[in-house]
Design an enzyme around this catalytic site. Structure first.
Site, mmCIF file in Angstrom:
data_model
loop_
_atom_site.group_PDB
_atom_site.id
_atom_site.type_symbol
_atom_site.label_atom_id
_atom_site.label_comp_id
_atom_site.label_asym_id
_atom_site.label_seq_id
_atom_site.Cartn_x
_atom_site.Cartn_y
_atom_site.Cartn_z
ATOM 1 N N GLN A 1 -3.514 -21.362 -76.499
ATOM 2 C CA GLN A 1 -4.715 -22.177 -76.760
ATOM 3 C C GLN A 1 -5.818 -21.850 -75.748
ATOM 4 O O GLN A 1 -6.976 -22.158 -75.971
ATOM 5 C CB GLN A 1 -4.371 -23.660 -76.683
ATOM 6 C CG GLN A 1 -3.736 -24.144 -77.972
ATOM 7 C CD GLN A 1 -3.363 -25.616 -77.913
ATOM 8 O OE1 GLN A 1 -3.688 -26.323 -76.978
ATOM 9 N NE2 GLN A 1 -2.678 -26.056 -78.933
ATOM 10 N N GLY B 1 -24.675 5.128 -75.077
ATOM 11 C CA GLY B 1 -25.855 4.313 -75.360
ATOM 12 C C GLY B 1 -26.893 5.080 -76.157
ATOM 13 O O GLY B 1 -26.616 6.176 -76.670
ATOM 14 N N ASP C 1 -24.968 -3.626 -72.528
ATOM 15 C CA ASP C 1 -26.204 -4.400 -72.723
ATOM 16 C C ASP C 1 -26.364 -4.972 -74.133
ATOM 17 O O ASP C 1 -27.208 -5.809 -74.363
ATOM 18 C CB ASP C 1 -27.429 -3.501 -72.484
ATOM 19 C CG ASP C 1 -27.556 -3.102 -71.041
ATOM 20 O OD1 ASP C 1 -26.980 -3.799 -70.200
ATOM 21 O OD2 ASP C 1 -28.227 -2.096 -70.756
ATOM 22 N N GLY D 1 0.318 -19.079 -84.724
ATOM 23 C CA GLY D 1 -0.482 -18.669 -85.884
ATOM 24 C C GLY D 1 -0.032 -19.319 -87.175
ATOM 25 O O GLY D 1 -0.562 -19.026 -88.244
ATOM 26 N N GLY D 2 0.995 -20.190 -87.087
ATOM 27 C CA GLY D 2 1.501 -20.803 -88.314
ATOM 28 C C GLY D 2 1.935 -19.709 -89.274
ATOM 29 O O GLY D 2 2.517 -18.697 -88.855
ATOM 30 N N SER E 1 -21.919 0.278 -74.828
ATOM 31 C CA SER E 1 -22.945 -0.143 -73.869
ATOM 32 C C SER E 1 -22.716 -1.612 -73.550
ATOM 33 O O SER E 1 -22.405 -2.392 -74.454
ATOM 34 C CB SER E 1 -24.330 0.041 -74.508
ATOM 35 O OG SER E 1 -25.269 -0.772 -73.855
ATOM 36 N N ARG F 1 -3.950 -34.680 -85.657
ATOM 37 C CA ARG F 1 -3.611 -33.965 -86.899
ATOM 38 C C ARG F 1 -3.591 -34.858 -88.135
ATOM 39 O O ARG F 1 -3.485 -34.375 -89.247
ATOM 40 C CB ARG F 1 -2.213 -33.365 -86.778
ATOM 41 C CG ARG F 1 -2.131 -32.207 -85.831
ATOM 42 C CD ARG F 1 -0.688 -31.714 -85.764
ATOM 43 N NE ARG F 1 -0.538 -30.703 -84.747
ATOM 44 C CZ ARG F 1 -0.763 -29.412 -84.943
ATOM 45 N NH1 ARG F 1 -1.136 -28.988 -86.123
ATOM 46 N NH2 ARG F 1 -0.619 -28.544 -83.971
ATOM 47 N N ARG G 1 -32.199 -4.234 -68.762
ATOM 48 C CA ARG G 1 -33.576 -3.839 -68.427
ATOM 49 C C ARG G 1 -34.533 -4.127 -69.566
ATOM 50 O O ARG G 1 -35.619 -4.624 -69.376
ATOM 51 C CB ARG G 1 -33.631 -2.353 -68.057
ATOM 52 C CG ARG G 1 -33.458 -2.103 -66.580
ATOM 53 C CD ARG G 1 -33.218 -0.652 -66.309
ATOM 54 N NE ARG G 1 -31.946 -0.248 -66.934
ATOM 55 C CZ ARG G 1 -31.635 0.993 -67.282
ATOM 56 N NH1 ARG G 1 -32.495 1.953 -67.108
ATOM 57 N NH2 ARG G 1 -30.466 1.265 -67.830
HETATM 58 P P1 ATP Z 1 -26.756 3.568 -71.077
HETATM 59 O O1 ATP Z 1 -27.004 2.580 -72.173
HETATM 60 O O2 ATP Z 1 -25.600 3.229 -70.235
HETATM 61 O O3 ATP Z 1 -27.975 3.937 -70.290
HETATM 62 P P2 ATP Z 1 -27.176 6.059 -72.423
HETATM 63 O O4 ATP Z 1 -26.317 6.851 -73.335
HETATM 64 O O5 ATP Z 1 -28.443 5.537 -72.987
HETATM 65 O O6 ATP Z 1 -26.271 4.897 -71.840
HETATM 66 P P3 ATP Z 1 -28.518 8.049 -70.806
HETATM 67 O O7 ATP Z 1 -28.405 8.307 -69.351
HETATM 68 O O8 ATP Z 1 -29.829 7.743 -71.369
HETATM 69 O O9 ATP Z 1 -27.455 6.898 -71.088
HETATM 70 O O10 ATP Z 1 -27.938 9.312 -71.590
HETATM 71 C C1 ATP Z 1 -26.691 9.904 -71.259
HETATM 72 C C2 ATP Z 1 -26.782 11.401 -71.359
HETATM 73 O O11 ATP Z 1 -27.133 11.776 -72.700
HETATM 74 C C3 ATP Z 1 -27.864 12.035 -70.503
HETATM 75 O O12 ATP Z 1 -27.428 12.221 -69.176
HETATM 76 C C4 ATP Z 1 -28.117 13.342 -71.224
HETATM 77 O O13 ATP Z 1 -27.131 14.296 -70.885
HETATM 78 C C5 ATP Z 1 -27.948 12.956 -72.687
HETATM 79 N N1 ATP Z 1 -29.273 12.654 -73.271
HETATM 80 C C6 ATP Z 1 -29.918 11.489 -73.243
HETATM 81 N N2 ATP Z 1 -31.123 11.587 -73.876
HETATM 82 C C7 ATP Z 1 -31.219 12.852 -74.310
HETATM 83 C C8 ATP Z 1 -32.210 13.604 -75.024
HETATM 84 N N3 ATP Z 1 -33.348 13.047 -75.438
HETATM 85 N N4 ATP Z 1 -31.964 14.892 -75.282
HETATM 86 C C9 ATP Z 1 -30.813 15.472 -74.893
HETATM 87 N N5 ATP Z 1 -29.862 14.830 -74.219
HETATM 88 C C10 ATP Z 1 -30.040 13.545 -73.911
#
Ligand code: ATP
Length: 772
Positions: A673, A109, A157, A579-580, A155, A475, A201
């Protein structure tokens, strides 16, 4: 001259797990090996990079076998506190150098991607410090002066700016919609209300799309809080829905939902309102879906996305120079693209800040166009479906005929429902033409119910998640029904426009109607087609409604077959897909299940090809020597060859295998289908159907009076489609003349053909023809 040292590419999954991450790992590992690099996996996210040792492992081709059909991430993920601090990143850098890794592909993420960018930014200084503190020497760091990083967004989200979909989001949405569909049955039985809390969130994508896909009565999302009178508004809308006779009430709330002043809105607050004895007094329950949303295997789309983006990430790594800006791999509509990583991360973080600062308009503007389109769609279809917010002056109101043509496909009903709702909100009259053109031609006038009749909103409102075609589909083409009769009926019912939903027959029907305009001026009304067919073979679009549902069905069918093949060991299954004459579903499902070979009509099947594949299978099973339990799948499109059917191919393989392995054929048939349409098909149906009616309404009523003008307007007979990164209408004449392979009933260009190379590469298929 000595050969350049092999590039060493590592892949890692980080942050919350999401379905499809395994597809990424498989694709990166195999593509890297295919490109002559060494592939590594870093286990447990950044934790693995910091701890090193066994957590950084060189991978072989076989190590990622079977990954596609597993949920979560098989190489683990973790939240790593140490990586937030420089000493942690210093150790991580040291481990990278010691393992000789010069490129890192990270799937996670926005947090994980921020960490990655920081790491890349600090890289030169980290190396300097490692030398200064004598942990490494100059010679050791010399080959690693530049760190190459590529991000992939995993992710559930769908919260990263700059990409339409994150890997895992559609799987989570599928899980949510499945749950809501279940809940609806019990809600309806007991006439209950349910408040369903979903993840998100800072991002309401899951709640919004679930609302669109299920036709929920009310939704709450963080980026678009309701007006201050939301309590009254919600109760009023639900009262109205109940007033029509609706027996169920579904309210979907994102976990980050807030009011306009930053106050949290909780499911309990909603329950109290709905159950309030002095108001609606509904028997109300709360369901918090929680981690179920992350669970399970990835849907076909996420497997495709993870695989194609993984392949693209390896290409990006290999093409990068020290000057190249760090990128992540995104998807815009249907196009996989590279984009600057930090711009997207900053925009994403900006959205969260804007929501906290209650600047909701700006927060919405930073979401992609699909998000705001879907929000509008939701408001139009659900809140205004009653038809009591009429926006169009009476002189501009139109009578629009809705017709389904061809075989049923997932999303047809959702498209009709959305079109009807939009028409009602604008004051147009949506009219159902039952059972296609055949229905229009044969039953007009004296049938008891009538094949042409206005829609009943209460009935239509329940169609958001229904499979099949509620208004019936057929058809038969207008020329078969009799063009003169069809033209006279269009005149008789005074249609101002036609909205068609269907596959290649529907495309052909629009073409016939357009051409017949010269003879029948009654046909000079605007008409547009929303492609819906599991075959995805309609010119003018890269995506048809129903094709996603079909791929999900095929992928889950193949997963089960593969499991059975693995349990009995050393078995090959040859599966025939529909798929024809378009190999789209065969190739895309091959991508989703990791097929060993795919046979498609675009390429045909030859003896040499079979020979090469059989030889390859023999080699694979000889090498395996029974250690690997994974079965092998071959996919054959139903029209790939006139001679080599799935059964014949299976027979040939069995004969050639000489009892060293088994081969069976299997035909899923109409299962493809699908039962309940996929959320993607449902949501896209809503969005595209509304665009179609908006397109038609530009022409206004009575356009046949200006027959010449209509004939000259290329878009008065058109197809809506997703082409590359855009949603576009294309004129029928242009499509007929330049883009259609009429003989084979498919577009001339198969935009997906290069994905077949990816299936072949990642499935380890021997190159064909075999090199001398
Ligand atoms: P999700 O969308 O599931 O929350 P994410 O990748 O945003 O996924 P985070 O927990 O924010 O999840 O980040 C995962 C890991 O990435 C952290 O545990 C940390 O090790 C590393 N990380 C996140 N932000 C930083 C940062 N600013 N600097 C260095 N490392 C980071």
């Amino acid at each position: 001259m000595a050969a350049a040292p092999k590039k060493k590419i590592a892949v890692m999954t980080s942050g919350g797990d999401s379905p499809g991450m395994n597809g990424v790992v498989r694709a990166v590992v195999r593509m890297a090996i295919h490109m002559g690099c060494d592939a590594f996996c870093v286990y447990e996210g950044y934790e693995g990079l910091v701890r090193g040792g066994d957590l950084i492992k060189k991978m072989s081709w076989e190590d990622v076998r079977g990954y596609l059909s597993e949920g979560g991430t098989l190489i683990g993920t973790a939240r790593c506190m140490a990586f937030y601090e420089r000493p942690g990143r210093l150790t991580a850098a040291k481990n990278m150098v010691l393992n000789g890794i010069d490129a890192l592909i990270i799937c996670g993420g926005d947090g994980s991607l921020t960490g990655a960018d920081r790491f890349r930014d600090e890289w030169p200084s980290l190396l300097e410090e490692l030398v200064a503190t004598k942990q490494l020497d100059e010679k050791q760091i010399a080959p690693y002066k530049h760190l190459n990083i590529v991000g992939l967004v995993g992710s559930i989200d769908n919260d990263l700016s700059g990409t339409d979909a994150t890997i895992g989001a559609y799987s989570a949405l599928a899980r949510i919609c499945e749950m809501v569909d279940y809940i609806e049955a019990t809600a309806s039985s007991h006439s209950r209300a349910f408040v369903i809390e979903v993840m998100g969130r800072h991002c309401g994508w899951l709640a919004l799309m679930a609302g669109v896909a299920t036709g929920a009565d009310f939704i709450f999302i963080p980026e678009k809080p309701r007006e201050d009178n939301w309590r009254e508004e919600m109760c009023e809308i639900i009262k109205k829905h109940r007033g029509w006779g609706k027996r169920k009430t579904i309210v979907i709330i994102a976990e980050g939902a807030k009011d306009r002043h930053g106050g949290k809105i909780t499911p309990e607050m909603l329950k109290d309102l709905l159950a309030d004895k002095s108001g609606l007094a509904l028997d109300t329950r709360i369901t918090t879906l929680g981690h179920v949303q992350r669970g399970g295997t990835a849907v076909a789309y996420d497997r495709m996305l993870g695989t194609l983006q993984g392949v693209e990430a390896v290409k990006a790594v290999l093409e990068a120079t020290p000057e190249t800006e760090t990128c992540f791999i995104a998807i815009t509509e249907n196009k996989i693209v590279r984009k600057p990583l930090m711009t997207a991360v900053k925009e994403t973080q900006e959205v969260a800040k804007l929501i906290d600062a209650q600047d909701f308009a700006k927060a919405m503007s930073l979401r992609d166009t699909e998000f705001s389109d879907q929000y509008q769609s939701y408001m139009m279809t659900t809140a205004m479906g009653a038809g009591d917010h009429i926006d169009v002056e009476s002189s501009k109101r139109m009578k629009i005929g809705f017709v389904n043509v061809g075989a049923p496909a997932g999303g047809m009903n959702a498209a009709v429902r959305a079109g009807v709702a939009y028409c009602r909100s604008r004051g147009h009259a949506p009219i159902a033409i039952h059972n296609g053109f055949a229905g229009l031609a044969r039953h007009h006038g004296d049938a008891p119910v009538g094949s042409v009749r206005p829609f009943e909103w209460l009935e239509v409102d329940g169609w958001a998640s229904k499979g099949g075609s509620e208004i019936g589909t057929n058809r038969e083409l207008p020329e078969e029904s009799g063009m003169e009769l069809i033209a006279s009926l269009i005149k008789k019912y005074e249609f101002d426009a036609l909205f068609l939903v269907g596959g290649f027959e529907a495309f052909h029907a629009v073409s016939q109607l357009r051409k017949a305009r010269a003879q029948y001026p009654e046909l000079c009304i605007p008409m547009t087609l929303l492609p819906a067919t599991i075959s995805n073979n309609v010119p003018g679009t890269e995506y048809s409604l129903g094709s996603d549902t079909c791929l999900n069905e095929l992928v889950s069918y193949c997963d089960k077959i593969k499991q059975s093949a693995s349990a009995t060991r050393r078995r090959v299954f040859v599966i025939e897909t529909q798929g024809g004459r378009s190999g789209y579903v065969a190739v895309l499902s091959g991508l989703g299940v990791g097929a060993s070979a795919v046979y498609i009509p675009e390429e045909g099947v030859s003896l040499e090809m079979l020979n090469s594949d059989v030889k390859h299978l023999k080699d694979v099973f000889t090498r395996d020597r029974g250690q690997s339990r994974a079965g092998r799948l071959l996919l054959v499109n139903e029209k790939a060859s006139k001679v080599y059917s799935a059964k014949l191919i299976a027979d040939i393989i069995r004969e050639e295998a000489h009892d060293r392995f088994e081969a069976r054929d299997s035909i899923p048939g109409h299962v493809q289908q699908g039962g309940v349409p996929s959320p993607m098909d449902r949501c896209r149906a809503v969005r595209l159907a509304i665009k179609c009616i908006q397109h038609l309404e530009q022409y206004g009523p009575g356009s046949y009076k200006n027959a010449e003008k209509i004939k000259e307007d290329p878009l008065s007979a058109s197809v809506i489609g997703i082409k590359g990164a855009a949603v576009v209408f294309t004129g029928m004449k242009e499509l007929e003349e330049t883009e259609t392979d009429w003989k084979n009933r498919r577009p001339k260009e198969a935009h997906w053909l290069e994905m077949k190379d990816v299936v072949d590469i990642l499935g380890g298929r021997a190159p064909y023809p075999q090199p001398e």
